[in-house]
Design a protein around this motif. Structure first.
Motif: not given
Length: 220
Positions: A40-41, A47-48, A74-79
């Motif tokens: 997740s990191l 994504i960032s 979407l990257g935050v949600a995926s993480s």
């Protein structure tokens, strides 16, 4: 851009892990898979990087901000949901799809607003505002997603639980130290630039690249 990607990714990861330290399901014991948690990191950092690359494009400013906000949100949600996949509990975990979509939408909107603020205005106040918007938005996304999660414990789950503090704290040590080093490096960079101008007698905005010897003025 690389430092920014790592800093934002670690910030997302740290927020998630600290929030999960305070999460409990009755008296059930909760564990976390190290590989999935660190994945997740990596998702957050990757994504960032994509989002910062998009927002740095000079052409099509609005499309760049919207694309960067969409990617980062979407990257935050995926993480977040990859990190939740690493949670180990003796029960069935379910998610409300509506709240999952709402949490992703919150992350996208907030990310776009923060990136727009950081791109359009070039002073410390705008940077702080962007950081505040982004931080509060990520927290809102996290707890919106958690509000849609339900855990049905198995009948033989047991009644003896353990705190997540001892499990998750070691996972934070490396990322937090790296984040502190990045913050130190970024804070020292303007000081190094000023020292260089003072040493070579250059002024802000002088882009000739020619080194000038500094000769102090002596009043007679």
């Amino acid at each position: 851009m690389a430092l920014g990607s790592v800093a934002i990714g670690i910030g997302i990861f740290t927020m998630h892990v600290v929030a999960m330290i305070g999460f409990s399901v009755g008296e059930a014991e909760i564990g976390y898979d190290t590989l999935t948690t660190y994945t997740s990191l990596l998702v957050a950092v990757g994504i960032s990087a994509v989002a910062l690359f998009l927002v740095s494009l000079r052409r099509y400013a609005w499309l760049a901000v919207l694309g960067g906000g969409l990617a980062l949100g979407l990257g935050v949600a995926s993480s977040h949901y990859v990190g939740m996949m690493g949670m180990r509990v003796a029960g069935a975990v379910r998610y409300d799809q509506r709240l999952m979509l709402i949490s992703a939408a919150v992350a996208v909107v907030v990310s776009a607003a923060a990136l727009l603020c950081a791109r359009r205005v070039r002073h410390m106040g705008a940077s702080l505002a962007a950081a505040l918007i982004m931080g509060l938005g990520f927290v809102a996304m996290h707890y919106t997603g958690m509000a849609g999660m339900t855990v049905s414990l198995y009948s033989d789950a047991g009644a003896v639980g353990s705190s997540s503090l001892g499990t998750l704290t070691p996972l934070l040590i490396g990322p937090v130290l790296l984040l502190l080093l990045i913050a130190l490096f970024v804070s020292l960079d303007p000081m190094m630039e000023r020292d260089g101008r003072r040493k070579w007698g250059t002024r802000p905005g002088e882009g000739t690249g020619e080194k000038l010897e500094w000769i102090p003025f002596e009043r007679r």
